[in-house]
Scaffold this motif. Sequence first.
Motif, PDB file in Angstrom:
ATOM      1  N   THR A   1     -36.556  21.430  14.054  1.00 37.46           N
ATOM      2  CA  THR A   1     -37.094  21.710  15.350  1.00 37.46           C
ATOM      3  C   THR A   1     -36.731  20.588  16.300  1.00 37.46           C
ATOM      4  OG1 THR A   1     -38.856  20.750  14.669  1.00 37.46           O
ATOM      5  CG2 THR A   1     -38.900  22.905  14.444  1.00 37.46           C
ATOM      6  N   GLY A   2     -36.144  19.589  15.712  1.00 41.54           N
ATOM      7  CA  GLY A   2     -35.489  18.077  16.597  1.00 41.54           C
ATOM      8  C   GLY A   2     -34.163  18.427  17.023  1.00 41.54           C
ATOM      9  N   GLY A   3     -33.230  19.132  16.377  1.00 41.43           N
ATOM     10  CA  GLY A   3     -31.845  19.280  16.437  1.00 41.43           C
ATOM     11  C   GLY A   3     -30.852  19.907  15.668  1.00 41.43           C
ATOM     12  N   LEU A   4     -29.713  19.632  15.673  1.00 44.40           N
ATOM     13  CA  LEU A   4     -28.852  20.485  14.630  1.00 44.40           C
ATOM     14  C   LEU A   4     -27.677  19.598  14.265  1.00 44.40           C
ATOM     15  CD1 LEU A   4     -28.031  23.535  17.075  1.00 44.40           C
ATOM     16  CD2 LEU A   4     -29.734  23.405  15.145  1.00 44.40           C
ATOM     17  N   LYS A   5     -26.886  19.789  13.277  1.00 45.59           N
ATOM     18  CA  LYS A   5     -26.179  19.179  12.641  1.00 45.59           C
ATOM     19  C   LYS A   5     -24.940  20.107  12.766  1.00 45.59           C
ATOM     20  CE  LYS A   5     -25.909  16.812   8.845  1.00 45.59           C
ATOM     21  NZ  LYS A   5     -25.524  16.354   7.263  1.00 45.59           N
TER      22      LYS A   5
END
Length: 177
Positions: free
Chosen positions: A111-115
């Motif tokens: 929910t904080g980001g993507l790789k």
Amino acid sequence: MLFADIMETVKTWTAGHLPITVGGCVAALVLLFLVLNSARRRQGLDPSKLQTTGAHNALTGEKSLNWEPPEQSYADRRSATRREGQPVRVLLAAATFRNGAGDGYVIDRSTGGLKLATQSALPPGTLVQVRAVDAPDTIGFVTLVVRSCRKNGAQDYFELGCEFEQTPPWNVLLLFG
């Protein structure tokens, strides 16, 4: 009873009990959809569906299926739970790309980001617009800030650790896998 008599009885009963008949048909269709969708998901990722716009892309074919998830460290400082899964193809838009657009895969999400896995390196601090390839036309791009960039030693792609500028709604997050 003859077949014609049975059909006449069924027709009379369904006409008198229309809500039950319609509900039963809808339930049967939903059940059929769920069974077929479940069977399709069990088959796994088809490498032929991982097509890209470039002439040579190390993220397609056999290499994309051989990614091993990194070992989770006890010192992981993330506040959001990391979720891994099948790679999801995305479109990228950034000022640093030659034609303004590129493509890549989401290999890890939270929910904080993507790789992201891309063929181009982007310096930390770069703003990137991301959109899932399979997203409906009503869903726009999501803005990410690149926090880290490292080259994957074994293969020819870069892993970008990105943070959402603003956490998108849940229905948009689900499009990334």
